[in-house]
Design an enzyme around this catalytic site. Structure first.
Site, short mmCIF file in Angstrom:
data_model
loop_
_atom_site.label_atom_id
_atom_site.label_comp_id
_atom_site.label_asym_id
_atom_site.label_seq_id
_atom_site.Cartn_x
_atom_site.Cartn_y
_atom_site.Cartn_z
N ASP A 166 6.14 4.64 4.93
CA ASP A 166 7.07 3.72 5.57
C ASP A 166 7.11 2.36 4.87
OD1 ASP A 166 4.41 3.39 6.58
OD2 ASP A 166 5.15 2.22 8.27
N HIS A 167 6.33 2.23 3.79
CA HIS A 167 6.36 1.02 2.96
C HIS A 167 6.89 1.31 1.56
CE1 HIS A 167 3.71 -1.41 5.74
NE2 HIS A 167 3.57 -0.18 6.20
N HIS A 189 -7.45 -0.57 5.97
CA HIS A 189 -6.38 0.30 6.46
C HIS A 189 -6.18 1.44 5.47
CE1 HIS A 189 -2.66 1.47 8.40
NE2 HIS A 189 -1.99 1.29 7.29
N HIS A 232 0.85 -1.20 0.00
CA HIS A 232 0.00 0.00 0.00
C HIS A 232 0.88 1.25 0.00
CE1 HIS A 232 0.83 -0.64 4.27
NE2 HIS A 232 0.40 0.57 4.54
N HIS A 280 4.86 -4.84 10.88
CA HIS A 280 5.18 -4.09 12.10
C HIS A 280 5.28 -5.04 13.29
CE1 HIS A 280 4.83 0.08 10.68
NE2 HIS A 280 3.86 -0.35 9.90
N ASP A 327 -0.16 -3.96 6.31
CA ASP A 327 -0.78 -3.42 7.52
C ASP A 327 -2.25 -3.80 7.65
OD1 ASP A 327 1.64 -2.28 8.06
OD2 ASP A 327 0.99 -0.20 7.85
N HIS A 345 1.49 3.93 1.99
CA HIS A 345 2.06 4.68 3.10
C HIS A 345 3.59 4.77 3.01
CE1 HIS A 345 -1.66 4.24 5.95
NE2 HIS A 345 -1.79 5.21 5.06
#
Length: 261
Positions: free
Chosen positions: A59-60, A111, A55, A171, A133, A57
């Site tokens: 941090d990915h 999410h 996805h 995570h 996530d 975001h």
């Protein structure tokens, strides 16, 4: 046979590294940080040949640009123009083969609206799920963009997978999720036992992952919204909330978790 190892990133992210014994080729899943990937590649003498993304975001995805700057490699991910660098957009029921392993794509909005997961049932070894996530061990991702109904449908897809499926989340939230799970189901001894086991792992600085679908069906309240123990707990916590469906139980449970301390 595919090998999977965790590359820790940021405070609690895992970038999953996929490799195989027969070559030096490898892929990474959700590379939010290029530097830790490059360090690992150099240490293990591996050649990066592809990237999988779940996805949008940061941090990915933040490592994609640096990792592809001097590499002509495919980047698989959601069909979302917001993600810079995707070369192979994926949708529900698409398949791809990397490292001699075929993966099936499921859309799992909740999410985020663009979230996808990668599932493989290889000829050798247990099935594999890279779930980003959407699903965490003993928990689920926050509903930043989607609805509880969407996330419940996404979870139904994951609940239907073989119980021996190895679950690779991105995570290290397991201990905090288990604290909430225990508040929801204080009489669930499987949660207590698993919490003790994860505590020992984390004290040794070892990942709590992968989990399995079988384990999550036992200890994850978001996988157990049809269980009387979870429904009763949610009713007691939010007595004025309508709970006529699994999705409504899921939504109330997620709101409870959002404010849990």
């Amino acid at each position: 046979m595919i090998q999977i190892q965790a590359i820790p990133a940021f405070q609690d992210n895992y970038i999953w590294l996929l490799s195989e014994d027969s070559s030096q080729h490898c892929l990474v899943v959700d590379p939010g940080d290029a530097s830790v990937v490059e360090e690992t590649l150099a240490k293990l003498d591996l050649e990066l040949t592809g990237i999988l993304v779940t996805h949008h975001h940061w941090d990915h995805t933040n490592g994609i640009k640096a990792l592809t700057k001097n590499r002509n490699i495919p980047v698989y991910g959601p069909d979302n123009a917001e993600i810079d660098g995707i070369t192979h957009p994926l949708n529900e029921t698409d398949t791809l083969t990397v490292l001699h392993t075929e993966f099936e794509i499921f859309k799992t909005p909740g999410h985020t609206l663009d979230h996808i997961v990668y599932y493989s049932c290889p000829e050798q070894g247990d099935p594999i799920l890279f779930c980003g996530d959407t699903l965490f061990s003993a928990g689920c991702g926050r509903l930043f963009e989607g609805t509880a109904e969407q996330m419940q449908r996404s979870f139904n897809k994951l609940r239907a997978l073989p119980e021996n499926t190895r679950v690779y989340c991105t995570h290290e939230y397991t201990l905090s999720n288990l604290a909430f799970a225990q508040a929801v189901e204080p009489e669930n001894h499987s949660i207590r036992d698993y919490r003790n086991r994860v505590t020992q792992l984390r004290q040794q600085d070892r990942p709590s992952l992968p989990s399995t679908i079988e384990l999550e069906l036992t200890i994850n309240p978001f996988m157990r919204t049809d269980q009387n123990s979870v429904i009763t707990a949610v009713k007691e916590h939010a007595p004025h909330t309508a709970l006529f469906s699994d999705a409504e139980v899921f939504g109330a449970l997620r709101q409870w978790k959002d404010h849990f301390q």
